[in-house]
Scaffold this active site. Structure first.
Site, short mmCIF file in Angstrom:
data_model
loop_
_atom_site.label_atom_id
_atom_site.label_comp_id
_atom_site.label_asym_id
_atom_site.label_seq_id
_atom_site.Cartn_x
_atom_site.Cartn_y
_atom_site.Cartn_z
N THR A 273 0.79 -1.27 -0.09
CA THR A 273 0.12 0.08 0.31
C THR A 273 0.95 1.19 0.05
OG1 THR A 273 -0.27 -0.51 2.29
CG2 THR A 273 -2.02 -1.01 1.23
N PHE A 402 -6.78 4.97 5.63
CA PHE A 402 -6.34 4.20 6.52
C PHE A 402 -7.61 3.06 7.37
CE2 PHE A 402 -3.03 7.05 5.87
CZ PHE A 402 -2.02 5.95 5.49
N CYS A 409 -5.83 0.79 10.10
CA CYS A 409 -4.33 0.27 10.06
C CYS A 409 -3.40 1.06 11.39
CB CYS A 409 -3.92 1.36 8.62
SG CYS A 409 -2.16 1.13 8.34
MN1 MNH Z 1 -2.18 -0.74 6.55
C1 MNH Z 1 -4.84 -2.23 8.06
C2 MNH Z 1 -4.41 0.92 4.62
C3 MNH Z 1 0.21 1.09 5.29
C4 MNH Z 1 -0.11 -2.81 8.46
N1 MNH Z 1 -4.35 -0.88 6.28
C5 MNH Z 1 -5.14 -1.43 7.20
C6 MNH Z 1 -6.69 -0.92 6.67
C7 MNH Z 1 -6.41 -0.14 5.90
C8 MNH Z 1 -5.05 -0.07 5.56
C9 MNH Z 1 -7.80 0.52 4.75
C10 MNH Z 1 -8.00 -1.70 7.30
C11 MNH Z 1 -8.30 -2.98 6.42
C12 MNH Z 1 -9.72 -3.32 6.76
O1 MNH Z 1 -10.58 -2.76 7.65
O2 MNH Z 1 -10.12 -4.36 6.42
N2 MNH Z 1 -2.19 0.80 5.10
C13 MNH Z 1 -3.12 1.29 4.61
C14 MNH Z 1 -2.58 2.26 3.41
C15 MNH Z 1 -1.26 2.24 3.60
C16 MNH Z 1 -0.78 1.33 4.65
C17 MNH Z 1 -3.42 3.02 2.53
C18 MNH Z 1 -0.04 3.22 3.25
C19 MNH Z 1 -0.34 4.04 2.51
N3 MNH Z 1 -0.30 -0.93 6.87
C20 MNH Z 1 0.65 0.25 6.24
C21 MNH Z 1 1.90 -0.28 6.92
C22 MNH Z 1 1.97 -1.15 7.87
C23 MNH Z 1 0.42 -1.56 7.80
C24 MNH Z 1 3.21 0.82 6.62
C25 MNH Z 1 3.02 -1.85 8.76
C26 MNH Z 1 3.84 -1.34 9.01
N4 MNH Z 1 -2.59 -2.30 8.09
C27 MNH Z 1 -1.27 -2.87 8.55
C28 MNH Z 1 -2.03 -3.95 9.55
C29 MNH Z 1 -3.60 -3.79 9.45
C30 MNH Z 1 -3.64 -2.72 8.38
C31 MNH Z 1 -1.09 -5.07 10.24
C32 MNH Z 1 -4.43 -4.65 10.13
C33 MNH Z 1 -4.76 -3.75 11.55
C34 MNH Z 1 -5.66 -4.80 12.41
O3 MNH Z 1 -6.60 -5.27 11.73
O4 MNH Z 1 -5.21 -4.80 13.43
#
Ligand code: MNH
Length: 460
Positions: A273, A402, A409
């Site tokens: 992402t 996010f 996130c």
């Molecule tokens: Mn990220 C969950 C978007 C970067 C680790 N992330 C989510 C969700 C979104 C999202 C939307 C929720 C999905 C859902 O409700 O089903 N994340 C992003 C975006 C970026 C991003 C748009 C960058 C730009 N994410 C990152 C990074 C990390 C990360 C960098 C780790 C270092 N994300 C996660 C994790 C989850 C998540 C782990 C799940 C969290 C949970 O459910 O507890």
């Protein structure tokens, strides 16, 4: 109650298969939203999907008191990769809260400070790589290089592991295996082979998939083993937290298998992402020179032109305009294009569409982020929308790149810091000349990325 709109041409048994796209499902859903309105339903092969793309309805779904995350078929299809890792865990799986509590200290502001130098070193590897392709007419493919930066960043900052992405032209085999596994998962969403939907799952691809999953696990076991082999190199990172800390709430620790699931989850969720976000931001910056100039003015105030910038954590956090560039990029192309929300109790949304407890709807972010409530120019790229004084002209509770609620996130601050830092160093150092005639082609593999976007770099 009124019926939820659905596409015309519903076919018995198969449902709304006409016009379904396996390769670009998000953009396909966006096109239907433009025709069918803020909420619509599609039935495919016995599954029912509700898409919400209107700001008011999305704001309701984002209310944690009435709705919560549901995995839905798309994330269920990822379970063979992520298992009960944070992203694909069910709400009530005990490992979700244990891992959430164990990992939270890895995402505080002081933790971000700790990752700053590693992020900076990684971006400098990119600029060394790009310096060799400057001023000589080379067309540099942006997205593959952003993949390298973000994979290296999460590997090193999270787990002290280097993939060596910049020492080879090729992508790391971990990335190739991961992309094939994601593609297999996406195509296996409907659990039955549907050549009709472009997703032929042959015995060969299934065999390849088993090999890919085994390889991903092998890489991750190596990441963990290399930490165990060097116990004196204790670091403040995610792996250290998982190997050594206890959930203060339950007194539980993460087991071996779950740690592996978390590492795979973070390597994927933590790089795909962010890489897309960087790539789209560079696409907009290259195509909006006036925006790039304003961003540079802010960057040069922090680090004068001509000298090598040596950014501190605080300086990066203060780049407000660049942050708005990123916010606006993620408004138009939220690289995680949506999430599923299920009703906690029987309810009505919009005061008239019934949802039973457990019924879910997909929040189609790119369309929610372009609702007319954003103004008549909702499709235009304008970072100034995010100025604090324009807050009143943005619809409330719907800007959610996010995600929302307790399952939003965990890596948000990590992503914001690494991307703003990378964009700052890139703009400080280069002019970006976009390829003439390139039209944005958004590629989908669960996340969104610009495909085939290339620039010529000129050293400033
Ligand atoms: Mn990220 C969950 C978007 C970067 C680790 N992330 C989510 C969700 C979104 C999202 C939307 C929720 C999905 C859902 O409700 O089903 N994340 C992003 C975006 C970026 C991003 C748009 C960058 C730009 N994410 C990152 C990074 C990390 C990360 C960098 C780790 C270092 N994300 C996660 C994790 C989850 C998540 C782990 C799940 C969290 C949970 O459910 O507890």
């Amino acid at each position: 109650h009124p019926r939820v709109p659905h596409p015309p041409h519903r076919i018995p048994l198969l449902g709304d298969v006409i016009g379904v796209s396996i390769t670009k499902p998000t953009q396909n859903a966006m096109a239907y939203a433009r025709r069918l309105g803020p909420i619509y339903e599609r039935r495919v092969l016995g599954y029912r999907f509700t898409f919400v793309s209107g700001a008011e309805l999305a704001a309701e779904l984002n209310d944690e008191k009435r709705f919560r995350k549901q995995l839905g078929v798309a994330l269920e299809a990822l379970r063979p990769i992520g298992h009960d890792g944070l992203f694909t865990a069910h709400n009530d799986e005990p490992n979700w809260s244990t891992a959430h509590n164990v990992l939270l200290p890895g995402f505080t502001q002081s933790a971000m400070r700790g990752y700053h130098q590693t992020m900076l070193d990684t971006v400098r590897e990119l600029t060394r790589h790009w310096d060799r392709q400057c001023d000589d007419g080379t067309w540099v493919a942006v997205t593959p290089d952003m993949n390298k930066v973000t994979l290296e960043t999460i590997g090193r900052a999270g787990f002290g592991y280097e993939f060596g992405s910049f020492s080879s032209e090729e992508q790391h085999p971990f990335v190739a295996a991961m992309l094939r596994a994601l593609s297999f998962a996406q195509r296996s969403t409907f659990k039955i082979p549907v050549p009709l939907l472009g997703g032929a799952l042959t015995r060969r691809t299934a065999q390849q998939n088993r090999a890919d999953l085994a390889y991903l696990a092998e890489v991750v076991d190596e990441v963990i083993a290399s930490r165990r082999a060097n116990p004196h190199e204790r670091r403040d990172d995610l792996l250290e937290l998982m190997l050594t800390s206890t959930d203060p709430e339950s007194g539980r620790r993460l087991d071996e298998v779950n740690i592996r699931n978390q590492v795979i989850t973070f390597l994927i969720a933590g790089h795909e992402t962010s890489s897309g976000a960087l790539s789209f931001a560079l696409y907009y910056l290259a195509n909006h020179p006036e925006v790039a100039d304003r961003a540079r003015a802010e960057i040069y105030r922090a680090w004068p032109a001509g000298a090598e910038p040596d950014p501190t954590f605080e300086q990066v956090a203060k780049l407000r305009y660049l942050r708005h560039v990123l916010d606006e990029t993620l408004r138009l192309w939220p690289t995680a294009p949506g999430y599923m929300r299920e009703a906690r109790e029987d309810t009505l949304i919009g005061g008239r569409y019934p949802m039973k407890a457990g019924d879910a709807a997909f929040v189609l972010l790119p369309q929610v982020h372009r609702d007319p409530a954003w103004g008549p120019d909702a499709d235009a790229f304008d970072p100034d929308r995010f100025l604090p004084e324009h807050a009143h002209s943005r619809p409330g509770h719907v800007y959610k790149p996010f995600g929302t609620g307790i399952r939003s996130c965990i890596g948000r601050q990590f992503a914001l810091h690494e991307t703003v830092l990378a964009l700052a160093l890139i703009l400080h150092r280069y002019d970006l000349e976009p390829e003439p005639g390139y039209r944005l082609d958004v590629e989908e593999l669960l996340t969104l990325k610009p495909s085939g976007f290339r620039v010529q770099l000129r050293r400033r």
